[in-house]
Write an enzyme that holds these catalytic residues in place. Sequence first.
Site, PDB file in Angstrom:
ATOM      1  N   HIS A   1      -6.004  -3.160  -2.239  1.00 14.99           N
ATOM      2  CA  HIS A   1      -5.198  -3.547  -3.315  1.00 14.99           C
ATOM      3  C   HIS A   1      -5.128  -3.475  -4.290  1.00 14.99           C
ATOM      4  CE1 HIS A   1      -2.729  -5.436   0.320  1.00 14.99           C
ATOM      5  NE2 HIS A   1      -1.144  -5.356  -0.254  1.00 14.99           N
TER       6      HIS A   1
ATOM      7  N   HIS B   1       9.978  -5.688   0.039  1.00 17.82           N
ATOM      8  CA  HIS B   1       9.386  -5.835  -1.123  1.00 17.82           C
ATOM      9  C   HIS B   1       9.362  -4.533  -2.186  1.00 17.82           C
ATOM     10  CE1 HIS B   1       5.502  -4.973   0.367  1.00 17.82           C
ATOM     11  NE2 HIS B   1       4.389  -5.866  -0.384  1.00 17.82           N
TER      12      HIS B   1
ATOM     13  N   GLU C   1       5.111  -0.694   3.043  1.00 15.81           N
ATOM     14  CA  GLU C   1       3.057  -0.977   3.996  1.00 15.81           C
ATOM     15  C   GLU C   1       3.796  -1.145   5.661  1.00 15.81           C
ATOM     16  OE1 GLU C   1       1.119  -3.158   0.790  1.00 15.81           O
ATOM     17  OE2 GLU C   1       2.785  -4.948   2.228  1.00 15.81           O
TER      18      GLU C   1
HETATM   19 FE   LIG Z   1       0.010  -5.073   0.852  1.00 20.57          FE
END
Ligand SMILES: [Fe+3]
Lengths: 303, 303, 133, 133
Positions: free
Chosen positions: A60, A195, A242
């Site tokens: 990230h 998310h 993801e």
């Molecule tokens: Fe992640």
Amino acid sequence: MARITHGIASSHIPVLGFAADHGKTQDPIFKPAFDGYRWTREWIANEGKPDVVVLVYNDHASAFDMNVIPTFAIGCAESFRVCDEGYGPRPVPSVVGHPDLAWHIAQSLILDDFDMTIFNKMDVDHGLTVPLTMMFGEDCKEWPTTVVPLAVNVVTYPPPSGNRCWLLGEAIARAVNSYEEDLNVHVWGTGGMSHQLQGPRAGLINREWDNMFLDKLVGDTQDLRHIPHIEYLRETGSEGIEMVMWLIMRGALGRETRCLHRHYHVPVSNTALGHIVLEPVDGTVPQSPTFEADGAVTTSIDQ
Amino acid sequence: MARITHGIASSHIPVLGFAADHGKTQDPIFKPAFDGYRWTREWIANEGKPDVVVLVYNDHASAFDMNVIPTFAIGCAESFRVCDEGYGPRPVPSVVGHPDLAWHIAQSLILDDFDMTIFNKMDVDHGLTVPLTMMFGEDCKEWPTTVVPLAVNVVTYPPPSGNRCWLLGEAIARAVNSYEEDLNVHVWGTGGMSHQLQGPRAGLINREWDNMFLDKLVGDTQDLRHIPHIEYLRETGSEGIEMVMWLIMRGALGRETRCLHRHYHVPVSNTALGHIVLEPVDGTVPQSPTFEADGAVTTSIDQ
Amino acid sequence: MTDIHDYLAEFDDIPGTRVYTAKRARQGYQLNQFAMSLMQAENRERFHADERVYLDAWPMSAEQKQAVLDRDYNRLLDLGGNIYFLAKVFASDGLSFVHAVSTMTGMSVEEYQAMMMDGGRSPDGVRSIGDKC
Amino acid sequence: MTDIHDYLAEFDDIPGTRVYTAKRARQGYQLNQFAMSLMQAENRERFHADERVYLDAWPMSAEQKQAVLDRDYNRLLDLGGNIYFLAKVFASDGLSFVHAVSTMTGMSVEEYQAMMMDGGRSPDGVRSIGDKC
Ligand SMILES: [Fe+3]
Ligand SMILES: [Fe+3]
């Protein structure tokens, strides 16, 4: 011979690392999330124990900045440092690699036409360390397993397709099956589930879709490999992409799986938490498209 | 629409850069090597002029150390510095990139299941700069073309297979054909031909095999894509493996090529020098295996 | 090619040649990283000022260090060196590729250059250890 | 999916979402590299000591610098920022992901957290700009 005994999927939500590092796992807001890992922690400390985890995660903006964006990176180092993501590094042990197996997998994958980037020095972020904490607990002085980090680009578009990820999983299975030492190998897929961390649509959660995804990791369906990126984005938020990493784990388990444990909880921070433990029922993967094999690289991992 | 007008292959022998930088191109030892580029220099300064070169080369432990080994790296930066390989940097201009086209190609290749590593900062070595000198001459104040650097690992084993390289070339053609601006694009494959720079077998040259390879770049045969790594090593020396990069160029030219110019000379330093200029006769490449195309990405580049 | 083990095993059958596989890459990691450090002018100066001191800052084996001091390139290849990395060592000595490479062949530079001018080393007889073809 | 243009075009049809494509990555390159510099403690200190001075050392646009000073994350996304890079900015402020993310939604932190506790934002009606589905 090495063999893939299990696959685990898990969200890698940074706040769970924070809770673990600060003695907050029993706080009401975090307890339900951690409770769902109790079965796994008990199991993995005993009969589920791996010798090596091929740990699929994404970086990230931690080890890789905008100057280098590898689609598939494999870590072949002796060990991997935990990086400072802006709050200071997590107080967890360094990650010990398995260079023998990692190099073997890297070489095998390249021979199988995967265009890997090999890293011999690489820091790892919450994407990799939070799942270790969730499975092995808050009090590890050292991690009870070695790790082969496999980082997937899911930040800069396009990430690899779901199908490419599934194929990579199959190739990892062939690589592990052709490694001569006797090793119990796990493949973990991390990240997800629903998310979105950006913009006016942030906070999106799609419980129904996430559970469809969990359902279809089990059994012999291959539906998930054909989901296009746009569907992850529309249905599960911009960071739901993801989940393609879970398909690397699923692909590595072969034709059919059974579910040993499953956990879904909303919310953790901005995120839906998902976690599943799978084992192969029929671990057969297709023959290598590049080796003229007579079964040498394609072994059933049936138990 | 952008289109691939020509393919060029050329050795990238460092001593030719040295000769060019030190006014030695007419020395008896270097003259025959440079004479073989006279046709190309004349042609490329006129009707052969590219707007962009997709320049396939390998890094020789210059930009990449042992900590990062990308199988396929694509340079998307605005410009690329020339690195110091131990003798000081070559006194040649910086290389100007084409970030629009480079990013377009990078995205297209990833959607086509090539696991590219994108670089937004990258120095380039003789593998890239020597071919520019050979084509454009010693006296460039700036290079008369923009460049998309495409670096291939041929140092740490295994490199990509010849077939994978050919497939990458085909995917590059699809990517270029789907770029909307009108651009003349060259694809250059560099490195080779016969050379071994190490050990008691150093100095190996296989004139016959090299010429077979040059012969088969022309026309519609696809024999070259199936040559295994071991054959390059046995027949052309340990560094002859660089010729797999020529297959990316050849793959990008499609079904059939014709030869405009050809040059072969032994020796340059430890090496056999090879150089060929090709154009597509029938530039058709196979449809993308990942797009459900109705011809959109698969266009004949027939002229 | 039927599997990765066959693929790798064939490389040991080429006379006078070390193919830079994972095994060699791992053995030579520090050696090659040391060599690459010589791409910077100030490191080249420090190295030439006191080679032993410079080498001792790297976690290389004693054999690797000695082979660097000896400029024994065949030995360095045996110890996991890769020629493109090692090139930084001979470049810092001001040596050309031809000169450095010739030292590995058992010939003098002049003999080696004469062989190259004559068309190079024939592949006949050096394709395979097993076959002598 | 029939070609890359279709693939990319679909991303513009998701409400309230900026997909980090090449176009955004190029626009935000310096902004994101700046953000990432805050992974080092000494840079965080220098940044907080004088944000304007720190920012002026980066070749970012005036709009990007202002949006950093304003901590206007929606604007930063519009200007090519990526949330994982921008996270280094709000981490250096000691803010959590929930807190920082809530500022982009037009809700207060409390409202946003209440929505999350209630199961999060429903995808219904925010799947597509065109379809309102
Ligand atoms: Fe992640
Ligand atoms: Fe080369």
